[in-house]
Enzyme design. Structure first.
Site, PDB file in Angstrom:
ATOM      1  N   HIS A   5       0.859  -1.194   0.000  1.00  0.00           N
ATOM      2  CA  HIS A   5       0.000   0.000   0.000  1.00  0.00           C
ATOM      3  C   HIS A   5       0.894   1.243   0.000  1.00  0.00           C
ATOM      4  O   HIS A   5       1.260   1.764   1.054  1.00  0.00           O
ATOM      5  CB  HIS A   5      -0.909  -0.015   1.230  1.00  0.00           C
ATOM      6  N   HIS A   7       1.417   4.950  -2.176  1.00  0.00           N
ATOM      7  CA  HIS A   7       0.946   5.907  -3.173  1.00  0.00           C
ATOM      8  C   HIS A   7       2.117   6.673  -3.791  1.00  0.00           C
ATOM      9  O   HIS A   7       2.977   7.189  -3.077  1.00  0.00           O
ATOM     10  CB  HIS A   7      -0.007   6.913  -2.524  1.00  0.00           C
ATOM     11  N   ASP A   9       2.051   9.638  -5.584  1.00  0.00           N
ATOM     12  CA  ASP A   9       2.061  11.097  -5.386  1.00  0.00           C
ATOM     13  C   ASP A   9       2.356  11.485  -3.952  1.00  0.00           C
ATOM     14  O   ASP A   9       2.902  12.562  -3.696  1.00  0.00           O
ATOM     15  CB  ASP A   9       0.748  11.738  -5.860  1.00  0.00           C
ATOM     16  N   GLY A 158      -9.596   8.228  -2.094  1.00  0.00           N
ATOM     17  CA  GLY A 158     -10.222   9.542  -1.984  1.00  0.00           C
ATOM     18  C   GLY A 158     -10.993   9.715  -0.690  1.00  0.00           C
ATOM     19  O   GLY A 158     -10.798   8.968   0.271  1.00  0.00           O
ATOM     20  N   GLU A 188     -11.485   3.730   6.987  1.00  0.00           N
ATOM     21  CA  GLU A 188     -10.493   4.705   7.459  1.00  0.00           C
ATOM     22  C   GLU A 188     -11.210   5.971   7.934  1.00  0.00           C
ATOM     23  O   GLU A 188     -11.041   6.406   9.067  1.00  0.00           O
ATOM     24  CB  GLU A 188      -9.512   5.033   6.341  1.00  0.00           C
ATOM     25  N   ASP A 265       2.158   3.682   3.168  1.00  0.00           N
ATOM     26  CA  ASP A 265       1.096   4.518   2.598  1.00  0.00           C
ATOM     27  C   ASP A 265       1.663   5.645   1.739  1.00  0.00           C
ATOM     28  O   ASP A 265       1.547   5.630   0.529  1.00  0.00           O
ATOM     29  CB  ASP A 265       0.187   5.062   3.696  1.00  0.00           C
TER      30      ASP A 265
END
Length: 327
Positions: A5, A7, A9, A158, A188, A265
């Site tokens: 997991h 990301h 960006d 999102g 979450e 993350d």
């Protein structure tokens, strides 16, 4: 080590952000790495919406295919230096089209970087909560087209609290029909019902899943169906999903027999690494045996072919024997 997991960006280093901005003539609020950090890192006591605001500057400079390819390549290079054996990098191609690139051009750029990476890596394409249905279905189409060619699966990311998971039934029903593996951010910023919706779609992994602690029946289902929970302690604290690292449910759930995995993350936004996350858990009582179980869980849950899983398992065995498994 295995990272499931992560990301793109949220993991852009300040130095690369500066370089990409300067090469494209994009003004930034600061001209040094130190000056940019307050814009790129999340506060320890925020919420999910505040956390997501830290992605604004990275997305500003990742609007061309070459910038995305460069960012994926640099991230995978950094992971390799840290001893990563396998990684899944996720991003939403629809968020990288503001300068005219198509989603496909962005995905192909990321695939090029993955194909040249020093470690085995795959991409997870994120659909976005609140995005037009057409854009999300295009992302699904690309995941289907490039599955097994650098793409591992699909995700939904999102503002979970604003856009309920149950609203995306059509999207993930289509993903299931197309045999595209998927994980979904759930539990979450919303409650157990969000996780239940993701499971009803056929998700085999849940991003975060913190809210499962509030529902014993849901915990039993997660255990029974061997659903992997992609937990990220530091970011869970920063988004307000937990009140302290000590209260993080990763170890209690692991001890109850759930398939807990740990990831970073967003390396830059959360100012962490996978080793940093394991160090946090170790400081809060995680044993070496539990660390091995978490990493074994990640291997079992990874979106790998059977042959790839055998190869990764062999490399993990060597890492264990050399003492580089997670320390």
């Amino acid at each position: 080590m295995i990272e499931l997991h992560l990301h793109l960006d949220g993991s852009l280093p300040p130095a690369l952000l500066l370089e990409l901005a300067r090469s494209q003539g994009i003004p930034l609020p600061a001209e040094t790495e130190a000056g940019l950090l307050p814009y790129l890192t999340a506060p320890a006591d925020g919420d999910l919406n505040a956390y997501l605001s830290a992605f604004r500057l990275p997305l500003l400079v990742l609007q061309t295919a070459w910038a995305v390819e460069r960012a994926v390549g640099e991230l995978l290079g950094a992971l390799a230096k840290e001893g990563m054996i396998y990684a899944e990098i996720r991003f939403a191609p629809q968020l990288h089209t503001e300068q005219g690139c198509s989603q496909e051009e962005i995905v192909l750029a990321a695939i090029r970087a993955v194909s040249q990476a020093p470690i085995l890596a795959k991409l997870i394409l994120c659909c976005m909560r609140g995005a037009p249905q057409k854009q999300n279905f295009e992302t699904l189409h690309l995941a289907q087209c490039f599955l097994g060619q650098g793409v591992a699966g699909l995700d939904l990311a999102g503002a979970e609290g604003l856009y309920p998971t149950c609203d995306y039934s059509d999207l993930f029903s289509a993903a299931a029909r197309a045999s595209v593996p998927f994980t979904i951010h759930a539990g979450e910023a919303a409650g157990p019902e969000s996780i239940r919706a993701a499971l009803s779609f056929g998700a085999k992994r849940i991003g975060h899943g913190i809210a499962a602690m509030r529902d014993p029946d849901l915990l039993a289902q997660l255990r029974r169906e061997k659903i992997a929970l992609e937990m990220c302690p530091t970011s869970n604290l920063q988004t307000g999903a937990i009140s302290s690292i000590r209260s993080h449910p990763a170890l209690p759930l692991l001890r109850q027999g759930l398939r807990v995995t740990i990831s970073s993350d967003n390396r830059t936004v959360s100012n962490t690494t996978l080793r940093g996350e394991f160090a946090l858990l170790k400081a809060n009582g995680m044993t070496s045996a539990e660390a091995e179980t978490i990493l074994d869980n990640a291997l079992d849950a990874a979106f790998l072919s059977s042959d790839e899983r055998v190869q990764v398992r062999k490399k993990c065995r060597v890492a264990k024997q050399s003492g580089l498994w997670y320390n």
